[in-house]
Design a protein around this motif. Structure first.
Motif, short mmCIF file in Angstrom:
data_model
loop_
_atom_site.label_atom_id
_atom_site.label_comp_id
_atom_site.label_asym_id
_atom_site.label_seq_id
_atom_site.Cartn_x
_atom_site.Cartn_y
_atom_site.Cartn_z
N GLY A 183 82.23 15.57 28.92
CA GLY A 183 81.06 15.54 28.94
C GLY A 183 80.08 16.26 27.57
N ALA A 184 81.40 16.39 26.55
CA ALA A 184 80.55 17.34 25.12
C ALA A 184 81.75 17.31 24.42
N PRO A 185 82.04 16.63 22.64
CA PRO A 185 80.68 16.38 22.24
C PRO A 185 80.26 15.17 22.34
N LEU A 186 79.08 14.66 22.02
CA LEU A 186 78.72 13.83 21.98
C LEU A 186 78.08 13.19 20.59
N ALA A 187 77.74 14.32 19.96
CA ALA A 187 77.41 13.46 18.54
C ALA A 187 78.68 12.97 17.52
#
Length: 387
Positions: A167-171
């Protein structure tokens, strides 16, 4: 701004440090083309920030329904967007979409404790697949779309977590767009409440993961002991001495032994605050700053090739002590992202505008090498504005 084939979108996020609501405007195709516009940060109403901190500090409370707090958070984000329109004289009807991340109050990825194994190849079956975790961002998309009169995309992380990703990171996919044409290997570091890196390889590879603590631990100590929000420029930490024994103990956390993909809840390293409790303010700040730097340096063991350059976004880039210590430890240039023409305070907000555009096109937001999801995965929930 707005070239041919580009759509204007606004991104909105309040990070784990909860020091304000960031709003930014971009124009993009959701792929390689990105034009950045104005950005600004707006404070949370103090009572909302206090309620959020109380919930975040209690995981059992964060798991419970928070309808009233979600409404308050949503309204604060809507107010920030309204203030943004007014400050920059932006016509509301010139913006097609708002990417509204909301406020994370709990992030518990299911991959934690999964024996550090890489995800199975797409299409392959795993005898012991990881379980889905839990991630909670407070944001009422329907309420926001109705109040703003603009289509909204929110809930960016749930689809990835449901598919057993971190769920992370999405950047990272936005970082790749930012760094198009730059020399690689390159590392983009975000020092927010928690630290995360995106490693960009020569052949277009992307590896990303959370590194460990960034500003949250230091901020919390300063707030509780001195009533100030952060260590300006790292001056307090620079005046103290890091406790080597405590630092060594903190770096033995099992998180650092896990290969990526991996991500963290803001409170994962809460024991660090207890570890420095007996230290004076300056030495406590110095020890936590050293922990942030060493946790970041440890990321080098988890990427295929040492990067030639580090670019830093987030509030940590303004901490001269952290930046100089990291450069000393790495022996390569460590620069704020402003060095390539981006606003380090705006990147995460820009990112969620970009991800909203990708979500509407059905493009992936996360990948096996960024969150550990088994295959490239889109995400986000679309809430159309009332017509």
């Amino acid at each position: 701004m707005t070239g041919p084939g580009l759509t204007r979108a606004i991104g909105v996020i309040s990070g784990t440090s909860m020091d304000g609501i960031d709003v930014a405007l971009i124009a993009s195709d959701g792929e390689a083309q990105v034009e950045t516009g104005p950005a600004a940060t707006f404070p949370y109403p103090p009572d909302v920030a206090a309620r959020l901190r109380a919930v975040v500090a209690d995981a059992s409370e964060a798991e419970r329904p928070q309808a009233a707090l979600e409404r308050a958070v949503t309204d604060a984000h809507v107010a920030a967007v309204d203030a943004f329109f007014a400050r920059f004289a932006i016509a509301r009807d010139s913006v097609a979409l708002v990417g509204l991340h909301g406020q994370t109050i709990l992030h518990r990825p299911g991959r934690v404790g999964w024996e550090g194994r890489r995800p199975a190849a797409p299409g392959a079956r795993d005898a012991h697949p990881p379980k889905a975790g839990l991630t909670r961002q407070l944001c009422d998309g329907a309420r926001a779309a109705g109040a703003l009169g603009i289509d909204v995309v929110c809930d960016f992380r749930s689809a990835d977590v449901a598919a057993a990703g971190e769920g992370a990171p999405l950047a990272p996919v936005y970082h790749a767009a930012m760094a198009a044409g730059r020399e690689r290997p390159l590392m983009i570091l975000n020092w927010g409440g928690v630290g995360n890196v995106t490693w960009l390889g020569r052949a277009g590879e992307i590896v990303a993961f959370d590194t460990g603590p960034a500003n949250a631990l230091i901020d919390d100590i300063l707030l509780s002991r001195r009533g100030v929000a952060f260590d300006a420029g790292g001056a307090l930490a620079a005046s103290g001495r890091a406790d080597a024994a405590i630092l060594a103990a903190l770096m033995r956390d099992r998180y650092f032994d896990r290969p990526p993909p991996k991500s963290l809840d803001r409170n994962h390293f809460a024991a660090a605050a207890a570890a420095v409790e007996a230290l004076g303010d300056a030495d406590a700040a110095a020890t936590l700053a050293a922990f942030t730097v060493e946790a970041t340096v440890a990321a080098l063991a988890r990427v295929p090739e040492a990067p030639k350059r580090w670019l830093v976004g987030g509030g940590g880039r303004l901490n001269a002590f952290l930046m100089s210590r990291l450069a000393d430890r790495l022996g390569v240039p460590v620069e704020p992202v402003e060095a390539i023409g981006f606003d380090g305070d705006a990147i995460e907000a820009q990112c969620f505008a970009y991800l909203a555009l990708r979500a509407r096109r059905g493009l992936p937001l996360s990948f096996p090498t960024t969150t550990g999801v088994p295959a490239p995965t889109t995400g986000g929930v679309f809430w159309p504005a009332p017509r």
